[in-house]
Design a protein around this motif. Structure first.
Motif, PDB file in Angstrom:
ATOM      1  N   ASN A 145       0.806  -1.222   0.000  1.00 23.40           N
ATOM      2  CA  ASN A 145       0.000   0.000   0.000  1.00 23.40           C
ATOM      3  C   ASN A 145       0.840   1.274   0.000  1.00 23.40           C
ATOM      4  OD1 ASN A 145      -3.088  -0.731   0.381  1.00 23.40           O
ATOM      5  ND2 ASN A 145      -1.897  -2.209   1.553  1.00 23.40           N
ATOM      6  N   GLY A 146       2.082   1.163  -0.429  1.00 24.62           N
ATOM      7  CA  GLY A 146       2.868   2.353  -0.710  1.00 24.62           C
ATOM      8  C   GLY A 146       3.492   3.049   0.474  1.00 24.62           C
ATOM      9  N   PHE A 147       3.712   2.333   1.599  1.00 23.86           N
ATOM     10  CA  PHE A 147       4.355   2.954   2.752  1.00 23.86           C
ATOM     11  C   PHE A 147       5.880   2.994   2.627  1.00 23.86           C
ATOM     12  CE2 PHE A 147       0.207   2.020   4.486  1.00 23.86           C
ATOM     13  CZ  PHE A 147      -0.022   3.043   5.390  1.00 23.86           C
ATOM     14  N   GLY A 148       6.421   2.246   1.678  1.00 29.35           N
ATOM     15  CA  GLY A 148       7.876   2.249   1.498  1.00 29.35           C
ATOM     16  C   GLY A 148       8.448   0.868   1.689  1.00 29.35           C
ATOM     17  N   PHE A 149       8.643   0.144   0.592  1.00 32.84           N
ATOM     18  CA  PHE A 149       9.057  -1.257   0.668  1.00 32.84           C
ATOM     19  C   PHE A 149      10.395  -1.434   1.382  1.00 32.84           C
ATOM     20  CE2 PHE A 149      11.113  -5.062  -1.013  1.00 32.84           C
ATOM     21  CZ  PHE A 149      10.106  -6.004  -0.846  1.00 32.84           C
ATOM     22  N   SER A 150      11.315  -0.512   1.137  1.00 33.77           N
ATOM     23  CA  SER A 150      12.674  -0.676   1.677  1.00 33.77           C
ATOM     24  C   SER A 150      12.883   0.019   3.020  1.00 33.77           C
ATOM     25  CB  SER A 150      13.692  -0.133   0.667  1.00 33.77           C
ATOM     26  OG  SER A 150      13.462   1.245   0.414  1.00 33.77           O
ATOM     27  N   ASN A 151      11.828   0.595   3.577  1.00 34.56           N
ATOM     28  CA  ASN A 151      11.966   1.348   4.824  1.00 34.56           C
ATOM     29  C   ASN A 151      11.890   0.399   6.021  1.00 34.56           C
ATOM     30  OD1 ASN A 151      12.076   3.264   6.812  1.00 34.56           O
ATOM     31  ND2 ASN A 151      10.527   4.594   5.907  1.00 34.56           N
ATOM     32  N   ILE A 152      12.964  -0.354   6.234  1.00 37.02           N
ATOM     33  CA  ILE A 152      12.990  -1.379   7.280  1.00 37.02           C
ATOM     34  C   ILE A 152      12.869  -0.759   8.676  1.00 37.02           C
ATOM     35  CG2 ILE A 152      14.334  -3.251   8.286  1.00 37.02           C
ATOM     36  CD1 ILE A 152      13.326  -3.858   5.525  1.00 37.02           C
ATOM     37  N   ASN A 153      13.521   0.384   8.882  1.00 36.93           N
ATOM     38  CA  ASN A 153      13.500   1.014  10.202  1.00 36.93           C
ATOM     39  C   ASN A 153      12.082   1.399  10.621  1.00 36.93           C
ATOM     40  OD1 ASN A 153      14.784   2.250  12.552  1.00 36.93           O
ATOM     41  ND2 ASN A 153      14.209   4.193  11.617  1.00 36.93           N
ATOM     42  N   ALA A 154      11.331   1.952   9.674  1.00 33.61           N
ATOM     43  CA  ALA A 154       9.947   2.333   9.984  1.00 33.61           C
ATOM     44  C   ALA A 154       9.099   1.104  10.284  1.00 33.61           C
ATOM     45  CB  ALA A 154       9.355   3.132   8.824  1.00 33.61           C
ATOM     46  N   LYS A 155       9.297   0.032   9.526  1.00 37.16           N
ATOM     47  CA  LYS A 155       8.552  -1.198   9.783  1.00 37.16           C
ATOM     48  C   LYS A 155       8.860  -1.731  11.181  1.00 37.16           C
ATOM     49  CE  LYS A 155       8.793  -2.647   4.940  1.00 37.16           C
ATOM     50  NZ  LYS A 155       9.264  -3.684   4.019  1.00 37.16           N
ATOM     51  N   GLN A 156      10.124  -1.667  11.551  1.00 38.37           N
ATOM     52  CA  GLN A 156      10.533  -2.160  12.866  1.00 38.37           C
ATOM     53  C   GLN A 156       9.847  -1.391  13.981  1.00 38.37           C
ATOM     54  OE1 GLN A 156      14.727  -1.815  13.670  1.00 38.37           O
ATOM     55  NE2 GLN A 156      14.709  -3.560  15.047  1.00 38.37           N
ATOM     56  N   GLN A 157       9.766  -0.071  13.818  1.00 44.94           N
ATOM     57  CA  GLN A 157       9.104   0.743  14.839  1.00 44.94           C
ATOM     58  C   GLN A 157       7.606   0.429  14.920  1.00 44.94           C
ATOM     59  OE1 GLN A 157      10.210   4.994  14.952  1.00 44.94           O
ATOM     60  NE2 GLN A 157      11.802   4.518  13.457  1.00 44.94           N
ATOM     61  N   LEU A 158       6.998   0.211  13.762  1.00 44.07           N
ATOM     62  CA  LEU A 158       5.576  -0.111  13.766  1.00 44.07           C
ATOM     63  C   LEU A 158       5.315  -1.484  14.372  1.00 44.07           C
ATOM     64  CD1 LEU A 158       2.718   0.739  12.950  1.00 44.07           C
ATOM     65  CD2 LEU A 158       3.115  -0.326  10.728  1.00 44.07           C
ATOM     66  N   LEU A 159       6.160  -2.448  14.048  1.00 45.50           N
ATOM     67  CA  LEU A 159       5.967  -3.811  14.556  1.00 45.50           C
ATOM     68  C   LEU A 159       6.159  -3.898  16.071  1.00 45.50           C
ATOM     69  CD1 LEU A 159       7.721  -5.887  11.753  1.00 45.50           C
ATOM     70  CD2 LEU A 159       5.275  -5.687  12.193  1.00 45.50           C
ATOM     71  N   ALA A 160       6.835  -2.899  16.640  1.00 44.33           N
ATOM     72  CA  ALA A 160       6.980  -2.882  18.097  1.00 44.33           C
ATOM     73  C   ALA A 160       5.618  -2.790  18.786  1.00 44.33           C
ATOM     74  CB  ALA A 160       7.862  -1.706  18.518  1.00 44.33           C
ATOM     75  N   TRP A 161       4.639  -2.229  18.084  1.00 49.19           N
ATOM     76  CA  TRP A 161       3.292  -2.113  18.662  1.00 49.19           C
ATOM     77  C   TRP A 161       2.603  -3.468  18.790  1.00 49.19           C
ATOM     78  CZ3 TRP A 161       0.559   2.304  20.287  1.00 49.19           C
ATOM     79  CH2 TRP A 161       1.255   3.505  20.168  1.00 49.19           C
ATOM     80  N   VAL A 162       3.058  -4.461  18.051  1.00 40.06           N
ATOM     81  CA  VAL A 162       2.438  -5.791  18.147  1.00 40.06           C
ATOM     82  C   VAL A 162       2.646  -6.379  19.545  1.00 40.06           C
ATOM     83  CG1 VAL A 162       2.479  -8.148  17.243  1.00 40.06           C
ATOM     84  CG2 VAL A 162       2.708  -6.205  15.673  1.00 40.06           C
ATOM     85  N   GLU A 163       3.844  -6.176  20.101  1.00 43.08           N
ATOM     86  CA  GLU A 163       4.174  -6.779  21.388  1.00 43.08           C
ATOM     87  C   GLU A 163       4.120  -5.789  22.550  1.00 43.08           C
ATOM     88  OE1 GLU A 163       7.930  -8.677  21.025  1.00 43.08           O
ATOM     89  OE2 GLU A 163       7.388  -9.778  19.216  1.00 43.08           O
ATOM     90  N   ASP A 164       4.248  -4.492  22.249  1.00 43.68           N
ATOM     91  CA  ASP A 164       4.394  -3.514  23.328  1.00 43.68           C
ATOM     92  C   ASP A 164       3.271  -2.485  23.358  1.00 43.68           C
ATOM     93  OD1 ASP A 164       6.813  -4.723  23.986  1.00 43.68           O
ATOM     94  OD2 ASP A 164       7.916  -3.475  22.564  1.00 43.68           O
ATOM     95  N   SER A 165       2.053  -2.917  23.118  1.00 42.81           N
ATOM     96  CA  SER A 165       0.918  -1.993  23.188  1.00 42.81           C
ATOM     97  C   SER A 165      -0.146  -2.561  24.114  1.00 42.81           C
ATOM     98  CB  SER A 165       0.324  -1.766  21.792  1.00 42.81           C
ATOM     99  OG  SER A 165      -0.360  -2.929  21.354  1.00 42.81           O
ATOM    100  N   SER A 166      -1.124  -1.727  24.421  1.00 41.20           N
ATOM    101  CA  SER A 166      -2.217  -2.145  25.305  1.00 41.20           C
ATOM    102  C   SER A 166      -3.381  -2.755  24.534  1.00 41.20           C
ATOM    103  CB  SER A 166      -2.729  -0.931  26.097  1.00 41.20           C
ATOM    104  OG  SER A 166      -1.689  -0.334  26.838  1.00 41.20           O
ATOM    105  N   PHE A 167      -3.311  -2.759  23.215  1.00 38.61           N
ATOM    106  CA  PHE A 167      -4.430  -3.251  22.417  1.00 38.61           C
ATOM    107  C   PHE A 167      -4.623  -4.750  22.630  1.00 38.61           C
ATOM    108  CE2 PHE A 167      -2.737   0.335  19.780  1.00 38.61           C
ATOM    109  CZ  PHE A 167      -3.779   1.215  20.064  1.00 38.61           C
TER     110      PHE A 167
END
Length: 319
Positions: free
Chosen positions: A217-239
């Motif tokens: 969906n065009g967020f940036g295929f090679s932007n690994i750092n941004a993906k890493q920050q977003l994936l942190a929400w999978v384990e470290d959020s209250s949802f």
């Protein structure tokens, strides 16, 4: 030359259509199945602006329906970069007969698809084996191209059968392989640290879906750092169900053309601060906000306010 699309009468007997869809959902679904852009393969190019024009809807309404069909009904996928839409059950409902003319048409249309992951998405529901195999061949061709590219570099990696089986027992498409490699890249200590390994493996399917959505969906295929920050929400959020909430936030970002990590994280923080911990609570909150009328704002004064008790004396200063 006009194209003809026939909708089967059992469309109305589908439990999703009859029990879960609103009248507006049914109208939109029929449009997706029969509009002039449709193809033989269930994947076609179309813009949201054209949908809005054809249906007489606003862009906001189309965005809302697209989000509903992607996340709630899970019947379509849309790549906003290539402007390609894929209908999940197209093959199951329409591709029942083979033969050379049909296979030639399918082949010529599959060659035009820019996003191979959409080919895999539609192929999963195709029951006729020879047609399904034709779809799969395009996944395999794409994988071979990737292997050829790798062979020209210093790294000479080969994709093992065991890796493909872990991703999907049916397909070996490159998108799945790339997602697995990215998960490993984002978590390099996975093999070394057993404390990290267990929770990550438990969430591996969630991570894969988020990465796939990000890439498609065009967020940036090679932007690994941004993906890493977003994936942190999978384990470290209250949802309670982080994956669903994250995907909803990303859909909202797409609908507003704000495909940035900061925008998605801002949405997630707002929901967490308001203790909206599930998609249901988020949807309910937004519905309640829509139903409460906004108070009329008082007119903005351009001068000082008149003190209470002040009485205007028009004769003041006269003799």
């Amino acid at each position: 030359m006009a194209k003809y699309r026939i909708v089967r009468t059992d469309f109305w007997q589908n439990p999703i259509v009859s029990e879960e869809m609103t009248p507006e959902d049914k109208y939109f679904y029929l449009y997706l199945l029969t509009n002039p852009n449709t193809t033989q393969i269930g994947i076609y190019k179309i813009t949201k602006k054209q949908m809005a024009f054809d249906l007489g809807y606003s862009i906001e309404s189309v965005n809302s329906l697209m989000e509903r069909f992607t996340l709630h009904h899970k019947l379509i996928r849309y790549n906003p970069v290539s402007r390609e839409l894929a209908i999940k059950n197209w093959g199951k409902d329409n591709l029942h007969k083979g033969g050379k003319p049909v296979m030639d048409c399918i082949y010529s249309e599959l060659k035009e698809v820019e996003d191979p992951s959409l080919i895999q998405y539609v192929a999963e529901a195709i029951r006729k084996q020879d047609i399904r195999s034709l779809y799969e061949s395009f996944c395999q061709q794409e994988e071979m191209l990737l292997v050829d590219e790798k062979s020209g570099q210093e790294e000479h990696e080969t994709f093992q059968d065991s890796e493909c089986e872990e991703l999907d027992n049916t397909f070996t498409c490159p998108n799945k392989i790339r997602e697995q490699k990215e998960i490993e890249a984002l978590h390099p200590n996975l093999e070394k640290n057993r404390d990290i390994e267990k929770p990550l493996l438990n969430n591996q399917n969630d991570v894969r879906e988020i990465v796939e959505f990000w890439d498609s969906n065009g967020f940036g295929f090679s932007n690994i750092n941004a993906k890493q920050q977003l994936l942190a929400w999978v384990e470290d959020s209250s949802f309670l169900h982080p994956k669903e909430v994250i995907l909803k936030a990303m859909n909202i970002a797409c609908a507003n053309n704000k495909r940035r990590l900061s925008y998605v994280v801002g949405i997630l923080k707002n929901w967490e601060n308001e203790s909206l911990l599930t998609v249901e609570e988020i949807d309910s909150h937004h519905e309640n906000q829509k139903s409460v009328p906004k108070h009329k704002q008082s007119a903005i004064s351009t001068g000082r306010q008149i003190p209470r008790g002040f009485e205007l004396d028009l004769t003041a200063g006269e003799e």
